[in-house]
Design a protein around this motif. Sequence first.
Motif, PDB file in Angstrom:
ATOM      1  N   VAL B 391      36.644  40.329  26.981  1.00 52.35           N
ATOM      2  CA  VAL B 391      36.746  41.772  27.256  1.00 52.35           C
ATOM      3  C   VAL B 391      37.518  41.955  28.560  1.00 52.35           C
ATOM      4  CG1 VAL B 391      35.465  43.874  27.888  1.00 52.35           C
ATOM      5  CG2 VAL B 391      34.618  42.408  26.036  1.00 52.35           C
ATOM      6  N   LYS B 392      37.181  41.117  29.528  1.00 51.49           N
ATOM      7  CA  LYS B 392      37.841  41.217  30.838  1.00 51.49           C
ATOM      8  C   LYS B 392      39.347  41.002  30.680  1.00 51.49           C
ATOM      9  CE  LYS B 392      37.459  39.413  35.532  1.00 51.49           C
ATOM     10  NZ  LYS B 392      38.269  38.260  35.942  1.00 51.49           N
ATOM     11  N   ARG B 393      39.714  39.969  29.945  1.00 57.22           N
ATOM     12  CA  ARG B 393      41.135  39.668  29.779  1.00 57.22           C
ATOM     13  C   ARG B 393      41.854  40.819  29.078  1.00 57.22           C
ATOM     14  NH1 ARG B 393      42.942  34.542  26.307  1.00 57.22           N
ATOM     15  NH2 ARG B 393      42.404  35.930  24.609  1.00 57.22           N
ATOM     16  N   GLN B 394      41.218  41.345  28.031  1.00 56.12           N
ATOM     17  CA  GLN B 394      41.817  42.457  27.283  1.00 56.12           C
ATOM     18  C   GLN B 394      42.009  43.672  28.202  1.00 56.12           C
ATOM     19  OE1 GLN B 394      42.973  42.679  24.190  1.00 56.12           O
ATOM     20  NE2 GLN B 394      43.407  44.880  24.332  1.00 56.12           N
ATOM     21  N   ALA B 395      40.982  43.966  28.990  1.00 53.44           N
ATOM     22  CA  ALA B 395      41.051  45.121  29.895  1.00 53.44           C
ATOM     23  C   ALA B 395      42.174  44.926  30.912  1.00 53.44           C
ATOM     24  CB  ALA B 395      39.710  45.305  30.602  1.00 53.44           C
ATOM     25  N   GLU B 396      42.310  43.706  31.398  1.00 52.96           N
ATOM     26  CA  GLU B 396      43.365  43.435  32.377  1.00 52.96           C
ATOM     27  C   GLU B 396      44.743  43.577  31.740  1.00 52.96           C
ATOM     28  OE1 GLU B 396      42.122  39.667  33.998  1.00 52.96           O
ATOM     29  OE2 GLU B 396      40.639  40.622  35.322  1.00 52.96           O
ATOM     30  N   ALA B 397      44.835  43.142  30.480  1.00 51.62           N
ATOM     31  CA  ALA B 397      46.113  43.274  29.774  1.00 51.62           C
ATOM     32  C   ALA B 397      46.489  44.750  29.619  1.00 51.62           C
ATOM     33  CB  ALA B 397      46.017  42.596  28.412  1.00 51.62           C
ATOM     34  N   GLU B 398      45.483  45.599  29.526  1.00 50.13           N
ATOM     35  CA  GLU B 398      45.741  47.034  29.370  1.00 50.13           C
ATOM     36  C   GLU B 398      45.849  47.748  30.714  1.00 50.13           C
ATOM     37  OE1 GLU B 398      42.881  48.820  26.689  1.00 50.13           O
ATOM     38  OE2 GLU B 398      43.043  47.138  25.289  1.00 50.13           O
ATOM     39  N   GLY B 399      45.651  47.011  31.794  1.00 48.91           N
ATOM     40  CA  GLY B 399      45.759  47.612  33.125  1.00 48.91           C
ATOM     41  C   GLY B 399      44.534  48.409  33.557  1.00 48.91           C
ATOM     42  N   LEU B 400      43.417  48.238  32.828  1.00 55.36           N
ATOM     43  CA  LEU B 400      42.218  49.009  33.171  1.00 55.36           C
ATOM     44  C   LEU B 400      41.640  48.564  34.516  1.00 55.36           C
ATOM     45  CD1 LEU B 400      40.351  49.117  29.722  1.00 55.36           C
ATOM     46  CD2 LEU B 400      42.098  50.669  30.606  1.00 55.36           C
ATOM     47  N   ASP B 401      41.757  47.263  34.798  1.00 55.80           N
ATOM     48  CA  ASP B 401      41.207  46.751  36.061  1.00 55.80           C
ATOM     49  C   ASP B 401      41.844  47.477  37.244  1.00 55.80           C
ATOM     50  OD1 ASP B 401      43.610  45.462  35.271  1.00 55.80           O
ATOM     51  OD2 ASP B 401      43.289  43.876  36.753  1.00 55.80           O
ATOM     52  N   ARG B 402      43.149  47.736  37.144  1.00 60.42           N
ATOM     53  CA  ARG B 402      43.841  48.397  38.254  1.00 60.42           C
ATOM     54  C   ARG B 402      43.383  49.843  38.390  1.00 60.42           C
ATOM     55  NH1 ARG B 402      49.590  47.579  37.852  1.00 60.42           N
ATOM     56  NH2 ARG B 402      49.565  49.285  39.363  1.00 60.42           N
ATOM     57  N   ILE B 403      43.165  50.487  37.260  1.00 61.20           N
ATOM     58  CA  ILE B 403      42.668  51.874  37.334  1.00 61.20           C
ATOM     59  C   ILE B 403      41.338  51.888  38.094  1.00 61.20           C
ATOM     60  CG2 ILE B 403      41.783  53.825  35.971  1.00 61.20           C
ATOM     61  CD1 ILE B 403      43.826  53.046  33.807  1.00 61.20           C
ATOM     62  N   PHE B 404      40.465  50.947  37.756  1.00 55.46           N
ATOM     63  CA  PHE B 404      39.150  50.902  38.410  1.00 55.46           C
ATOM     64  C   PHE B 404      39.275  50.527  39.890  1.00 55.46           C
ATOM     65  CE2 PHE B 404      37.515  50.274  33.981  1.00 55.46           C
ATOM     66  CZ  PHE B 404      36.672  51.372  33.947  1.00 55.46           C
ATOM     67  N   THR B 405      40.014  49.476  40.167  1.00 57.64           N
ATOM     68  CA  THR B 405      40.048  49.026  41.566  1.00 57.64           C
ATOM     69  C   THR B 405      40.774  50.037  42.454  1.00 57.64           C
ATOM     70  OG1 THR B 405      41.939  47.634  41.029  1.00 57.64           O
ATOM     71  CG2 THR B 405      39.804  46.550  41.118  1.00 57.64           C
ATOM     72  N   GLU B 406      41.821  50.662  41.926  1.00 55.41           N
ATOM     73  CA  GLU B 406      42.508  51.677  42.731  1.00 55.41           C
ATOM     74  C   GLU B 406      41.605  52.869  43.007  1.00 55.41           C
ATOM     75  OE1 GLU B 406      46.202  52.364  40.674  1.00 55.41           O
ATOM     76  OE2 GLU B 406      46.942  50.378  41.269  1.00 55.41           O
ATOM     77  N   ALA B 407      40.652  53.085  42.120  1.00 55.09           N
ATOM     78  CA  ALA B 407      39.722  54.208  42.317  1.00 55.09           C
ATOM     79  C   ALA B 407      38.573  53.825  43.244  1.00 55.09           C
ATOM     80  CB  ALA B 407      39.177  54.667  40.972  1.00 55.09           C
ATOM     81  N   GLY B 408      38.492  52.545  43.625  1.00 51.17           N
ATOM     82  CA  GLY B 408      37.423  52.130  44.534  1.00 51.17           C
ATOM     83  C   GLY B 408      36.305  51.340  43.882  1.00 51.17           C
ATOM     84  N   PHE B 409      36.460  51.000  42.600  1.00 52.88           N
ATOM     85  CA  PHE B 409      35.456  50.172  41.917  1.00 52.88           C
ATOM     86  C   PHE B 409      35.685  48.695  42.228  1.00 52.88           C
ATOM     87  CE2 PHE B 409      34.852  53.860  39.223  1.00 52.88           C
ATOM     88  CZ  PHE B 409      33.568  53.732  38.714  1.00 52.88           C
ATOM     89  N   GLU B 410      34.625  47.890  42.107  1.00 48.97           N
ATOM     90  CA  GLU B 410      34.761  46.438  42.156  1.00 48.97           C
ATOM     91  C   GLU B 410      34.842  45.925  40.723  1.00 48.97           C
ATOM     92  OE1 GLU B 410      31.701  44.602  44.623  1.00 48.97           O
ATOM     93  OE2 GLU B 410      31.594  46.491  45.742  1.00 48.97           O
ATOM     94  N   TRP B 411      35.756  45.031  40.479  1.00 47.09           N
ATOM     95  CA  TRP B 411      36.018  44.483  39.141  1.00 47.09           C
ATOM     96  C   TRP B 411      35.464  43.069  39.113  1.00 47.09           C
ATOM     97  CZ3 TRP B 411      37.273  46.058  34.488  1.00 47.09           C
ATOM     98  CH2 TRP B 411      37.907  45.204  33.583  1.00 47.09           C
ATOM     99  N   ARG B 412      34.429  42.832  38.312  1.00 47.46           N
ATOM    100  CA  ARG B 412      33.657  41.595  38.407  1.00 47.46           C
ATOM    101  C   ARG B 412      33.822  40.634  37.221  1.00 47.46           C
ATOM    102  NH1 ARG B 412      29.450  41.481  42.078  1.00 47.46           N
ATOM    103  NH2 ARG B 412      29.945  42.736  43.896  1.00 47.46           N
ATOM    104  N   GLU B 413      33.188  39.490  37.375  1.00 49.97           N
ATOM    105  CA  GLU B 413      33.109  38.497  36.305  1.00 49.97           C
ATOM    106  C   GLU B 413      31.969  38.895  35.358  1.00 49.97           C
ATOM    107  OE1 GLU B 413      35.198  35.868  35.892  1.00 49.97           O
ATOM    108  OE2 GLU B 413      36.280  36.651  37.643  1.00 49.97           O
ATOM    109  N   PRO B 414      32.060  38.505  34.074  1.00 48.94           N
ATOM    110  CA  PRO B 414      31.068  38.945  33.090  1.00 48.94           C
ATOM    111  C   PRO B 414      29.654  38.398  33.312  1.00 48.94           C
ATOM    112  CG  PRO B 414      32.662  37.418  32.113  1.00 48.94           C
ATOM    113  CD  PRO B 414      33.159  37.739  33.467  1.00 48.94           C
ATOM    114  N   GLY B 415      28.671  39.207  32.969  1.00 49.76           N
ATOM    115  CA  GLY B 415      27.272  38.796  33.044  1.00 49.76           C
ATOM    116  C   GLY B 415      26.385  40.029  32.992  1.00 49.76           C
ATOM    117  N   CYS B 416      25.086  39.807  33.118  1.00 50.66           N
ATOM    118  CA  CYS B 416      24.137  40.919  33.027  1.00 50.66           C
ATOM    119  C   CYS B 416      24.168  41.791  34.275  1.00 50.66           C
ATOM    120  CB  CYS B 416      22.726  40.389  32.800  1.00 50.66           C
ATOM    121  SG  CYS B 416      22.550  39.577  31.205  1.00 50.66           S
ATOM    122  N   SER B 417      24.492  41.185  35.400  1.00 53.50           N
ATOM    123  CA  SER B 417      24.719  41.931  36.634  1.00 53.50           C
ATOM    124  C   SER B 417      23.552  42.851  36.988  1.00 53.50           C
ATOM    125  CB  SER B 417      26.042  42.703  36.508  1.00 53.50           C
ATOM    126  OG  SER B 417      26.360  43.373  37.695  1.00 53.50           O
ATOM    127  N   ALA B 418      23.863  44.078  37.368  1.00 48.37           N
ATOM    128  CA  ALA B 418      22.858  45.016  37.874  1.00 48.37           C
ATOM    129  C   ALA B 418      22.004  45.644  36.779  1.00 48.37           C
ATOM    130  CB  ALA B 418      23.545  46.100  38.700  1.00 48.37           C
TER     131      ALA B 418
END
Lengths: 197, 477
Positions: B391-418
């Motif tokens: 999912v992460k790779r696909q999102a990065e291919a679509e440039g979604l990671d940049r949309i999130f990080t430019e908006a101030g989000f942290e873009w993480r590695e997969p897992g259950c997290s918070a």
Amino acid sequence: MDKVSIVEGGAYPLGVKNVDTDMIIAAKWLKTISRVGLGKGAFEAMRQDPANVFDDPAHAGSPILIAGDNFGCGSSREHAAWALNDMGVKAVIAPSFSDIFSGNAFKNGILTVVLPQEAIDRLMDVAKTDPIHIDLDAQSVTTPFQDRFSFEIDPFRKTCLMGGLDEIGLTLAEADRIGAYEAKVKADRPWVSAAVA
Amino acid sequence: MTKPRTLYEKIWDAHVVERKDDGTCLIYIDRHLVHEVTSPQAFEGLRMAGRKVRRPDLTLAVPDHNLPTTARVDAQGKRIPIADAEGAEQLAALERNVAEFGVPYIGPTDEKQGIVHVIGPEQGFTLPGTTMVCGDSHTAAHGALGAIAFGIGTSEVEHVLATQTLLLKQSKTMEVRVEGTLGFGVTPKDVVLEIIGRTGTAGGTGHVIEYRGSTFRDMSIEGRLTVANMAIEGGARSGLFAPDEKTFAYLKGRPMAPKGAEWDAAVAWWKSLVTDEGAVFDKSLFIDAADIAPNVTWGTSPEDVVSITGSVPDPESFSDASKRAAAEKALEYMGLTKGQRMQDVSVEHIFIGSCTNSRIEDLRAAASVIEGRHIAGSIKQALVVPGSGLVKRQAEAEGLDRIFTEAGFEWREPGCSACLGMNPDKVPSGERCASTSNRNFMGRQGPGARTHLVSPVMAAAAAVTGHLADVRELMSR
Ligand code: SF4
């Protein structure tokens, strides 16, 4: 598994509804690779309240817990049952239990006794001062005041609990049937019979 | 003529190895997912009894719950160990166990790694008409593809490892029918919150849900995964969707899905997996899709649902005394007052992730709201945690990671997290999080953390406004 027939003694009059598995044992306690030692983490958040039933000297160490509807809802963590076991709870009485929790409790020799809310109300009252007696064979809960409440239990679970049976051992004795089922599936639905080649 | 059967009954019947006199059945388990938290004691049990894993080839292990979501390898490509000693030991135990028992394993640095319930469907490990278990209650998610999937405890994990079966009693059936088109800004998450709000967390106890009606037929597989994921929050151990053309299209070509002639034979059988005309459900719930608005939770139980246009309820409004007491406690814990408008509730944390909402469609939806905007100044931390490496790779291919990080989000590695306070991603005590996860229990996201369950687009709306907000006001039609 130890045999279970009578559970007798004091009871924690908790009474709360929807006691979820995160309340019984919070996630930070799940990083264990053992089944024992979780009692110290049990009901951690509730125990912040100085008036909690678990640390009340009148109840501490009780083998029975009385709760409200839907006890054990939430996650599948068997750690909830292990934590209860570790704190010495051998039976939980409530109007209803989550399906996963009651299975987990059973596998650990903890009785889950379903009684109607009126009975729970009465037992909550009794538990303040007096012991409660649970007889699995007779399927009854009694008090020193002549109260008697009958409960239902799945006959298979009852047999396993009373005999202290090892369920895995029982199923392994059916290995031939399992093998026959697998052979049939391999013929009928070959695509399910190997996932990871 | 045979009695009309529900979808659940058809799959159940196909998996009975033996029916005992009291109705208990020995049920064959086709697929078993294993993770690091609920399996160590099961493998230990096998070892102590000298038992083997009967079908390692039907088992798949992956760590997800306690893995940190920060970088997994250093600049030299070497694996970074988990700092927390107990977490590291749990992962090490899983790796020892899969090696010893020959269980297929996807490790923390494998691109296929992710949350168990995301990778099952993604790999085609999950298939229609199968029985599937995992030591995790959100296993229900896999019902989106038409599998009877449910969470089990560790003793049952051990039982399945040793025997590939479980002793079970057949559940009752419950139909949840939603008809109509979802309104603008209304997502599958809002649908499932609506359902739980109406049934309560125990409404489905003892039942398996089948989701029926045009709303669900029109829903994507990823949307169905979100809905089925939360079946357990309504008390139902599993939730099922009849497999259809969408299901087949989703699965075709997945690494572990059948191929060639087997695929054709599988599809032919899967097509028979529908509830027969005239089959009876033990319980039914009907909802008109037009009545569903973007939802949020106000309390500490997933049934504490209110629409975003609503306000915090008055505990006195509940007729049941214990519900009243629970509501009072919940409001105290959540730091809310009765009558407060949900849209006035400010948040400091945003979590987009978990097995409920961390797939590509979720990330696309959230990004569509975020794009061209920035998180509010009052937000302390905003996390996006993809459900898997793929999912992460696909999102990065679509440039979604940049949309999130430019908006101030942290873009993480997969897992259950918070989603649960087991790894370093936690919400601090007394602070408030708009979260796309599935549980708002006290302390779920960390001791004292306050959780509001929302959809990905609603989490995005909260991120850019700094408070719970009606995403419809931020979206262009
Ligand atoms: S994301 Fe949350 S709910 Fe899903 S498997 Fe992980 S901890 Fe469980």
